[in-house]
Motif scaffolding. Sequence first.
Motif, PDB file in Angstrom:
ATOM      1  N   GLY A 178     -27.930 -51.080  93.955  1.00 56.09           N
ATOM      2  CA  GLY A 178     -28.693 -52.194  94.486  1.00 56.09           C
ATOM      3  C   GLY A 178     -28.580 -52.313  95.995  1.00 56.09           C
ATOM      4  N   GLU A 179     -29.430 -53.161  96.560  1.00 54.64           N
ATOM      5  CA  GLU A 179     -29.343 -53.424  97.995  1.00 54.64           C
ATOM      6  C   GLU A 179     -28.006 -54.046  98.356  1.00 54.64           C
ATOM      7  N   VAL A 180     -27.496 -54.846  97.441  1.00 53.75           N
ATOM      8  CA  VAL A 180     -26.221 -55.532  97.670  1.00 53.75           C
ATOM      9  C   VAL A 180     -25.579 -55.781  96.317  1.00 53.75           C
ATOM     10  N   ALA A 181     -24.244 -55.872  96.292  1.00 51.83           N
ATOM     11  CA  ALA A 181     -23.514 -56.119  95.046  1.00 51.83           C
ATOM     12  C   ALA A 181     -22.415 -57.143  95.295  1.00 51.83           C
ATOM     13  N   ALA A 182     -21.985 -57.789  94.219  1.00 47.95           N
ATOM     14  CA  ALA A 182     -20.936 -58.803  94.314  1.00 47.95           C
ATOM     15  C   ALA A 182     -19.799 -58.466  93.355  1.00 47.95           C
ATOM     16  N   LEU A 183     -18.562 -58.596  93.841  1.00 48.85           N
ATOM     17  CA  LEU A 183     -17.362 -58.411  93.036  1.00 48.85           C
ATOM     18  C   LEU A 183     -16.647 -59.743  92.867  1.00 48.85           C
ATOM     19  N   SER A 184     -15.822 -59.827  91.826  1.00 47.27           N
ATOM     20  CA  SER A 184     -14.949 -60.988  91.633  1.00 47.27           C
ATOM     21  C   SER A 184     -13.511 -60.514  91.495  1.00 47.27           C
ATOM     22  N   PHE A 185     -12.601 -61.300  92.087  1.00 48.12           N
ATOM     23  CA  PHE A 185     -11.166 -61.029  91.957  1.00 48.12           C
ATOM     24  C   PHE A 185     -10.464 -62.239  91.358  1.00 48.12           C
ATOM     25  N   ASN A 186     -11.140 -62.904  90.424  1.00 46.63           N
ATOM     26  CA  ASN A 186     -10.539 -64.028  89.709  1.00 46.63           C
ATOM     27  C   ASN A 186      -9.291 -63.553  88.959  1.00 46.63           C
ATOM     28  N   GLY A 187      -8.494 -64.496  88.505  1.00 43.81           N
ATOM     29  CA  GLY A 187      -7.195 -64.169  87.934  1.00 43.81           C
ATOM     30  C   GLY A 187      -7.207 -63.203  86.779  1.00 43.81           C
ATOM     31  N   ASN A 188      -8.302 -63.134  86.017  1.00 44.20           N
ATOM     32  CA  ASN A 188      -8.314 -62.261  84.845  1.00 44.20           C
ATOM     33  C   ASN A 188      -9.095 -60.971  85.058  1.00 44.20           C
ATOM     34  N   LYS A 189      -9.568 -60.712  86.283  1.00 42.24           N
ATOM     35  CA  LYS A 189     -10.373 -59.513  86.526  1.00 42.24           C
ATOM     36  C   LYS A 189      -9.485 -58.268  86.644  1.00 42.24           C
ATOM     37  N   ILE A 190     -10.120 -57.101  86.789  1.00 33.12           N
ATOM     38  CA  ILE A 190      -9.398 -55.834  86.874  1.00 33.12           C
ATOM     39  C   ILE A 190      -8.315 -55.887  87.944  1.00 33.12           C
ATOM     40  N   ILE A 191      -8.663 -56.363  89.142  1.00 35.68           N
ATOM     41  CA  ILE A 191      -7.651 -56.707  90.142  1.00 35.68           C
ATOM     42  C   ILE A 191      -7.894 -58.143  90.552  1.00 35.68           C
ATOM     43  N   THR A 192      -6.858 -58.809  91.027  1.00 34.60           N
ATOM     44  CA  THR A 192      -6.999 -60.214  91.373  1.00 34.60           C
ATOM     45  C   THR A 192      -6.468 -60.505  92.768  1.00 34.60           C
ATOM     46  N   THR A 193      -7.083 -61.488  93.402  1.00 35.48           N
ATOM     47  CA  THR A 193      -6.549 -62.075  94.629  1.00 35.48           C
ATOM     48  C   THR A 193      -6.270 -63.557  94.369  1.00 35.48           C
ATOM     49  N   SER A 194      -6.011 -63.903  93.129  1.00 29.65           N
ATOM     50  CA  SER A 194      -5.901 -65.275  92.642  1.00 29.65           C
ATOM     51  C   SER A 194      -7.305 -65.827  92.453  1.00 29.65           C
ATOM     52  N   SER A 195      -7.989 -66.098  93.534  1.00 29.25           N
ATOM     53  CA  SER A 195      -9.417 -66.381  93.512  1.00 29.25           C
ATOM     54  C   SER A 195     -10.011 -65.601  94.667  1.00 29.25           C
ATOM     55  N   GLY A 196     -11.137 -64.983  94.449  1.00 30.83           N
ATOM     56  CA  GLY A 196     -11.722 -64.203  95.529  1.00 30.83           C
ATOM     57  C   GLY A 196     -12.893 -63.378  95.044  1.00 30.83           C
ATOM     58  N   GLY A 197     -13.581 -62.770  95.976  1.00 25.79           N
ATOM     59  CA  GLY A 197     -14.713 -61.917  95.662  1.00 25.79           C
ATOM     60  C   GLY A 197     -15.072 -61.099  96.881  1.00 25.79           C
ATOM     61  N   ALA A 198     -16.131 -60.329  96.773  1.00 25.52           N
ATOM     62  CA  ALA A 198     -16.583 -59.521  97.908  1.00 25.52           C
ATOM     63  C   ALA A 198     -18.062 -59.220  97.777  1.00 25.52           C
ATOM     64  N   VAL A 199     -18.728 -59.139  98.915  1.00 30.68           N
ATOM     65  CA  VAL A 199     -20.106 -58.684  98.994  1.00 30.68           C
ATOM     66  C   VAL A 199     -20.082 -57.246  99.504  1.00 30.68           C
ATOM     67  N   LEU A 200     -20.785 -56.373  98.806  1.00 32.73           N
ATOM     68  CA  LEU A 200     -20.821 -54.948  99.147  1.00 32.73           C
ATOM     69  C   LEU A 200     -22.231 -54.553  99.552  1.00 32.73           C
ATOM     70  N   CYS A 201     -22.337 -53.780 100.619  1.00 31.55           N
ATOM     71  CA  CYS A 201     -23.651 -53.310 101.054  1.00 31.55           C
ATOM     72  C   CYS A 201     -23.472 -52.086 101.938  1.00 31.55           C
ATOM     73  N   SER A 202     -24.570 -51.440 102.270  1.00 27.45           N
ATOM     74  CA  SER A 202     -24.530 -50.273 103.151  1.00 27.45           C
ATOM     75  C   SER A 202     -25.389 -50.471 104.387  1.00 27.45           C
ATOM     76  N   ASP A 203     -25.790 -51.698 104.617  1.00 32.17           N
ATOM     77  CA  ASP A 203     -26.616 -52.047 105.771  1.00 32.17           C
ATOM     78  C   ASP A 203     -25.791 -52.921 106.717  1.00 32.17           C
ATOM     79  N   PRO A 204     -25.541 -52.470 107.948  1.00 30.66           N
ATOM     80  CA  PRO A 204     -24.701 -53.254 108.860  1.00 30.66           C
ATOM     81  C   PRO A 204     -25.260 -54.638 109.166  1.00 30.66           C
ATOM     82  N   GLU A 205     -26.571 -54.776 109.215  1.00 32.53           N
ATOM     83  CA  GLU A 205     -27.155 -56.081 109.500  1.00 32.53           C
ATOM     84  C   GLU A 205     -26.901 -57.064 108.356  1.00 32.53           C
TER      85      GLU A 205
END
Length: 376
Positions: A178-205
Amino acid sequence: MAMRIPLCLPSVGAKEERAVVAALRSGWVAPAGPQLDEFESRLATVTGRTHAVAVSSGTAALHLALLAQGIGRGDRVAVSTLTFAATVNALHYIGAEPVFIDCDEAGLMEVEALEAACVDSLATRRPIRAVMPVDLYGRPADYPRIGQIAAANGAVVISDAAESLGASLGGAPAGSFGEVAALSFNGNKIITTSSGGAVLCSDPETAERVRYLSTQARQPVVHYEHTEVGYNYRLSNLLAALGLAQLERLEEILAIKRSHYRAYDEALTGVRGMRVLDAADGNCWMSVLIVGTESGTDAWSLSDSLLRRGVETRPVFKPMHLQPVHKGCDRRYITGRAEELFRTGLALPSSTDLPPEDRSQVVAEIAALIDEAVGV
């Protein structure tokens, strides 16, 4: 009865403790710092992207992803109905209109229903601006076909990869689609940051836009100046330190999760109408049991009985088109498969630290309850 075998607990220990303490002692406790920078860099590498922006939750990541793609009030977005509420909540934050798309037998967005929705939307001059597939329980959706349909209809693809870090599709990592993707790092996810997430993309803008919006849309001047509304969505450096320690363990965690899936699949698939939902090249975040009619019981009764024996399970997500908050929604692209999975599916105990003997006990309890149900 006290919970003896929980559904899915985070796996954190001495490695994570040392990482967080080191970040705390460094003085970098705000949403900026070296651990945050490194966490984002490694996330981008793992997911095959050039940019990752770490934020406070997976929901925040979805919200920012939509905004960065210019999706706003009145825009129509095709979205998986079989998902957690956060996927659709993010659409409502911006005033977009969800168009619910049912799933295939694996619980993933059905491409035929998506195509029908896109064609119908063009015919009525109310085009679908974006498509949001969900990588259910860690298995990536059919992005090649979804991407083709979206492109042919002028829509962007925003991948809800909240559950699929470490999975792959056709050799490409989850989060790379996709143009952009979203991850979650909630407590029960594959990896956790307690609560957290990330936006992934390949476009610097796009990355710069997400970073800007996530830090209150502050202008690059000495004083506080804002020309548009922003959000307090950045991940703290302390939580990024936790995420880094978790990310270093990703392959270990994936191996354990996949061993859970194989054990459940070998022991339960084909037994009195039961099967374990196919994980394909997913990360096996959760192993899901499908309870067939031949079992002599139903998923919810089995779940209640397991709970009385100290084993926690959870029904598959209730489809969004059935949620009271979406009463009256358009159901033209609902086939009934998501409702069937909700009725028949149970997520089984899948903690990274689940001992093999406890996993075997889960299987034994299920087998005993099924035998009891059919009068064996």
